[in-house]
Write an enzyme that holds these catalytic residues in place. Structure first.
Site, PDB file in Angstrom:
ATOM      1  CG  HIS A 158     -46.292 -21.459 -19.118  1.00  0.00           C
ATOM      2  ND1 HIS A 158     -47.608 -21.140 -18.905  1.00  0.00           N
ATOM      3  CD2 HIS A 158     -46.028 -22.505 -18.291  1.00  0.00           C
ATOM      4  CE1 HIS A 158     -48.116 -21.944 -17.984  1.00  0.00           C
ATOM      5  NE2 HIS A 158     -47.171 -22.784 -17.587  1.00  0.00           N
ATOM      6  CG  ASP A 363     -45.871 -14.031 -26.316  1.00  0.00           C
ATOM      7  OD1 ASP A 363     -45.725 -14.830 -25.377  1.00  0.00           O
ATOM      8  OD2 ASP A 363     -46.358 -12.904 -26.180  1.00  0.00           O
TER       9      ASP A 363
HETATM   10  P1  ADP Z   1     -46.540 -13.028 -20.448  1.00  0.00           P
HETATM   11  O1  ADP Z   1     -46.920 -14.326 -19.893  1.00  0.00           O
HETATM   12  O2  ADP Z   1     -45.285 -13.063 -21.254  1.00  0.00           O
HETATM   13  O3  ADP Z   1     -46.523 -11.928 -19.447  1.00  0.00           O
HETATM   14  P2  ADP Z   1     -49.229 -13.069 -21.626  1.00  0.00           P
HETATM   15  O4  ADP Z   1     -49.860 -12.099 -22.570  1.00  0.00           O
HETATM   16  O5  ADP Z   1     -49.383 -14.490 -21.994  1.00  0.00           O
HETATM   17  O6  ADP Z   1     -47.704 -12.626 -21.497  1.00  0.00           O
HETATM   18  O7  ADP Z   1     -49.865 -12.910 -20.197  1.00  0.00           O
HETATM   19  C1  ADP Z   1     -49.867 -11.682 -19.530  1.00  0.00           C
HETATM   20  C2  ADP Z   1     -50.934 -11.695 -18.447  1.00  0.00           C
HETATM   21  O8  ADP Z   1     -50.641 -10.656 -17.518  1.00  0.00           O
HETATM   22  C3  ADP Z   1     -52.320 -11.424 -19.001  1.00  0.00           C
HETATM   23  O9  ADP Z   1     -53.262 -12.148 -18.249  1.00  0.00           O
HETATM   24  C4  ADP Z   1     -52.479  -9.933 -18.793  1.00  0.00           C
HETATM   25  O10 ADP Z   1     -53.814  -9.506 -18.640  1.00  0.00           O
HETATM   26  C5  ADP Z   1     -51.693  -9.713 -17.528  1.00  0.00           C
HETATM   27  N1  ADP Z   1     -51.101  -8.355 -17.565  1.00  0.00           N
HETATM   28  C6  ADP Z   1     -50.289  -7.844 -18.479  1.00  0.00           C
HETATM   29  N2  ADP Z   1     -50.031  -6.532 -18.239  1.00  0.00           N
HETATM   30  C7  ADP Z   1     -50.703  -6.230 -17.144  1.00  0.00           C
HETATM   31  C8  ADP Z   1     -50.864  -5.045 -16.374  1.00  0.00           C
HETATM   32  N3  ADP Z   1     -50.307  -3.876 -16.690  1.00  0.00           N
HETATM   33  N4  ADP Z   1     -51.623  -5.131 -15.301  1.00  0.00           N
HETATM   34  C9  ADP Z   1     -52.221  -6.289 -14.957  1.00  0.00           C
HETATM   35  N5  ADP Z   1     -52.137  -7.420 -15.641  1.00  0.00           N
HETATM   36  C10 ADP Z   1     -51.377  -7.396 -16.710  1.00  0.00           C
HETATM   37  C1  G6P Z   2     -44.052 -15.464 -18.522  1.00  0.00           C
HETATM   38  C2  G6P Z   2     -43.354 -16.714 -18.034  1.00  0.00           C
HETATM   39  C3  G6P Z   2     -43.739 -17.000 -16.592  1.00  0.00           C
HETATM   40  C4  G6P Z   2     -43.478 -15.774 -15.731  1.00  0.00           C
HETATM   41  C5  G6P Z   2     -44.176 -14.549 -16.323  1.00  0.00           C
HETATM   42  C6  G6P Z   2     -43.884 -13.267 -15.546  1.00  0.00           C
HETATM   43  O1  G6P Z   2     -45.418 -15.699 -18.497  1.00  0.00           O
HETATM   44  O2  G6P Z   2     -43.728 -17.796 -18.872  1.00  0.00           O
HETATM   45  O3  G6P Z   2     -42.995 -18.087 -16.097  1.00  0.00           O
HETATM   46  O4  G6P Z   2     -43.933 -15.993 -14.418  1.00  0.00           O
HETATM   47  O5  G6P Z   2     -43.744 -14.370 -17.657  1.00  0.00           O
HETATM   48  O6  G6P Z   2     -42.500 -13.104 -15.371  1.00  0.00           O
HETATM   49  P1  G6P Z   2     -41.819 -13.056 -13.908  1.00  0.00           P
HETATM   50  O7  G6P Z   2     -40.337 -13.072 -14.199  1.00  0.00           O
HETATM   51  O8  G6P Z   2     -42.293 -11.767 -13.322  1.00  0.00           O
HETATM   52  O9  G6P Z   2     -42.274 -14.236 -13.138  1.00  0.00           O
END
Ligand code: ADP
Ligand code: G6P
Length: 466
Positions: A158, A363
């Protein structure tokens, strides 16, 4: 994506939503995918235990089966915080300077991967398809092959695939490719990730690009391709109109346009760069440029790790300084919330925002960018300001693209977004929206599973990875 006649789909990832609602790209995406398909999802239990049980534990779930494995406090420290998030995460996000190598981290990482391999061996049937997710489980397939497990195995990363120079920062860079080679199919987010992978194979003495498009490493042949992950856009669009987002935001932004940023509080997300770009906009804004409020929602993430404590302190310092300099009695330029917000609230907030700032320094994809697009009113949409370093930049080409390291370019992009004509906003949005709706989460999992089904043709070596 039907299971009929093909055995079960068994998904493995470290994070699984057991008691909390999904947040973080991986669980949001897999929950959406599995609710559509059924299958089994194996992930880590939420609480650590003193002695891990020798079996998986079943949890109530809707539409698919959830199973958890136990972790001890030492496992969490060494496998999850230490090697996964203290070594591999910075490595893959171009922050090798933050890598914290300790022998016990790698040992803990291998110990947990071997243990999960043992648990899966007991669970798997010969016609199951195993789909392993993310950097916590790079060696899992290799460990399973060593135990003699011969099911079809796919892997999806991912996060960005490291460049070959970044890979060299690992003590055993060749292990990375050897682990990948234990799968039948390796999926990456973007074409640029595939290019990095192929460059690493080309340079590896035991690696070869085969004429049929397959890749070989040591005694294994496998396929590699990009599968850009999507969201469930219809659900997000529906949630965005269920309540009025502007009613949710208090009155202290009179006359100000609303900008939004939503990210786990992670150093890869470029949040300080975003705030500094916003500060430059405020510093240089002429009388004909609008006031703006930036609503930054950044829930805590991996907060035991020093680099995460530091990014939090940095963010709070910048937000305080910018507000001290620019706030007025009826206007707070930066509103910062350090907490999770339910999707039902996030979606209307996205819709209410005139622009979103998605400015990662690296990212894999960035789902927030796609969620913002899905939540817009097509007739009067907001503008997405998107870092060229997000995987999403390969698809959302009509965004206002920025280099987050360039403050003045960020300030200029904010000015452009906030003063853009409705006609231009609509033209940009229509293109991005078509992409987000067409290439959704269901298509992503269907494409991956189809490719996984096709990959094990006759003649493909399934010897244990060397
Ligand atoms: P990462 O996987 O690195 O966290 P992404 O942008 O691909 O970044 O995915 C983040 C996901 O988590 C999205 O679906 C987003 O809506 C959710 N998310 C991020 N911040 C919050 C928050 N404060 N509360 C709820 N959901 C969140
Ligand atoms: C990214 C990673 C996931 C991970 C998520 C949240 O989306 O690709 O593997 O689950 O971040 O991070 P956390 O450490 O809270 O699982």
């Amino acid at each position: 994506m039907s299971d009929e006649g093909k055995g079960r789909l068994v998904v493995v990832s470290n994070r699984i939503p057991l008691s909390k609602p999904p947040a973080g790209g991986l669980v949001v995406a897999l929950d959406d995918a599995l609710r559509g398909s059924g299958g089994l999802w194996v992930g880590a239990a939420e609480e650590v235990v003193e002695t891990p049980r020798d079996h998986l534990v079943e949890h109530p779930a809707d539409g698919y089966t959830k199973l958890s494995f136990d972790l001890t406090a030492a496992d969490r420290n060494e496998y999850y915080l230490g090697y996964s998030n203290g070594v591999l995460w910075p490595l893959c996000h171009r922050r090798s300077d933050l890598i914290d190598f300790r022998p016990e981290y790698r040992e803990g990482y291998m110990r947990v991967n071997r243990r999960i391999a043992g648990l899966l061996k007991d669970l798997l049937r010969p016609d199951d398809r195993l789909w392993i997710h993310d950097y916590h489980f790079l060696p899992l397939a290799h460990c399973l092959r060593e135990l003699g497990v011969d099911v079809t195995m796919g892997f999806f990363l991912h996060i960005p695939f490291p460049t070959h120079t970044d890979l060299e920062a690992l003590s055993q860079p060749e292990a990375f490719l050897q682990w990948m080679a234990a799968h039948d199919l390796v999926g990456l987010q973007s074409q640029s990730d595939v290019a990095s992978f192929l460059a690493a194979i080309r340079r590896a003495p035991r690696g070869e690009l085969l004429p049929d498009g397959m890749v070989s490493y040591a005694d294994r042949r496998f396929r590699i391709a990009s599968f850009p992950i999507g969201i469930a856009p219809q659900e997000f669009a529906e949630a965005s109109v269920a309540i009025d987002g502007s009613d949710l935001i208090g009155p202290d932004r009179r006359g100000a346009k609303l900008m939004i940023g939503v990210d786990r509080l992670d150093y890869s997300k470029g949040i300080p760069h975003r705030l500094r770009g916003f500060e430059s906009y405020l510093d240089t804004r002429g009388p004909d440029m609008p006031r703006a409020t930036l609503l930054q929602i950044a829930p805590p993430s991996r907060s035991e790790i020093l680099a995460y404590k530091e990014i939090r302190a940095e963010l709070e310092q910048i937000a305080g300084a910018v507000n001290g300099k620019h706030a007025e009695l009826d206007w707070t330029p930066i509103r910062y919330l350090h907490r999770n917000i339910p999707r039902e609230v996030l979606a209307p907030l996205f819709r209410a925002a005139d622009a979103a700032m998605v400015t990662p320094l690296a990212d894999g994809m960035n789902l927030v960018a796609k969620e913002y697009i899905a939540a817009q009113d097509p007739d009067n949409p907001g503008v997405l300001i998107l870092s060229r370093f997000a995987g999403a930049a390969e698809q959302l080409k009509s965004s206002v693209m920025v280099n987050p390291y360039d403050r003045s370019q960020m300030a200029e992009a904010i000015g452009r977004a906030l003063t853009m004509s409705r006609e231009e906003r609509r033209a940009r949005h229509v293109e991005a929206r078509a992409n987000v709706f067409e290439h959704d989460i269901a298509e992503w999992s269907a494409n991956f599973l189809r490719a996984l089904g096709d990959v094990r043709g006759p003649g493909l070596s399934v010897d244990a990875g060397g």
